[in-house]
Design a protein around this motif. Structure first.
Motif, short mmCIF file in Angstrom:
data_model
loop_
_atom_site.label_atom_id
_atom_site.label_comp_id
_atom_site.label_asym_id
_atom_site.label_seq_id
_atom_site.Cartn_x
_atom_site.Cartn_y
_atom_site.Cartn_z
N HIS A 26 2.97 -54.65 -27.13
CA HIS A 26 4.10 -53.72 -27.06
C HIS A 26 3.91 -52.71 -25.93
O HIS A 26 4.85 -52.38 -25.22
CB HIS A 26 4.26 -53.00 -28.39
N MET A 27 2.68 -52.23 -25.76
CA MET A 27 2.42 -51.23 -24.73
C MET A 27 2.30 -51.85 -23.34
O MET A 27 2.76 -51.28 -22.36
CB MET A 27 1.14 -50.44 -25.05
N LYS A 30 5.93 -53.88 -22.20
CA LYS A 30 7.04 -52.91 -22.05
C LYS A 30 8.42 -53.59 -22.13
O LYS A 30 9.34 -53.24 -21.41
CB LYS A 30 6.91 -52.13 -20.76
N ALA A 33 11.25 -51.13 -22.83
CA ALA A 33 11.37 -49.97 -21.94
C ALA A 33 12.82 -49.65 -21.56
O ALA A 33 13.16 -48.49 -21.35
CB ALA A 33 10.54 -50.20 -20.67
#
Length: 118
Positions: A26-27, A30, A33
């Protein structure tokens, strides 16, 4: 049938792996985003809405009272005039991700327990 105590270690390990991998994905990727765009006059919209003191929750505008009201001329006029939107209002202040992450880990743990029994 296998007792849950013998599955405890694989259940916890798989839940931790799912939690860590999903968090990293998830980080790093992105892919969320660009889910939301900024409003043209964000400050003006925030100031205009602040006076209503809207409680946290999900809202749709315009919101018909029932299915029959969706075909009323008043609702159709509101919808044609706009703006038409769905909004989520949250409590003001610093966002705390702790409870959400804990819920995600518990969910992963529950899925791991079910998968362990399957």
């Amino acid at each position: 049938m296998v007792p849950v105590t013998s599955l405890l270690l694989p259940i916890v390990v798989s839940a931790v792996i799912v939690f860590v991998v999903s968090s990293v994905m998830h980080m790093a990727l992105k892919y969320h985003a660009n889910d939301y765009r900024a409003l043209p006059d964000e400050t003006g919209v925030m100031e205009a809405l602040a006076k209503f003191n809207i409680p946290p929750g999900d809202y749709g505008v315009p919101k018909p009272a029932n299915m029959a009201a969706m075909s009323s001329p008043e609702y159709k006029a509101k919808r044609s005039k706009g703006p038409v939107f769905i909004a989520t209002f949250m409590k003001p202040g610093v966002m705390n991700m702790g409870p959400s992450l804990m819920n995600w880990f518990v969910y992963s743990l529950v899925v791991s327990v079910i998968a362990g029994y399957v």
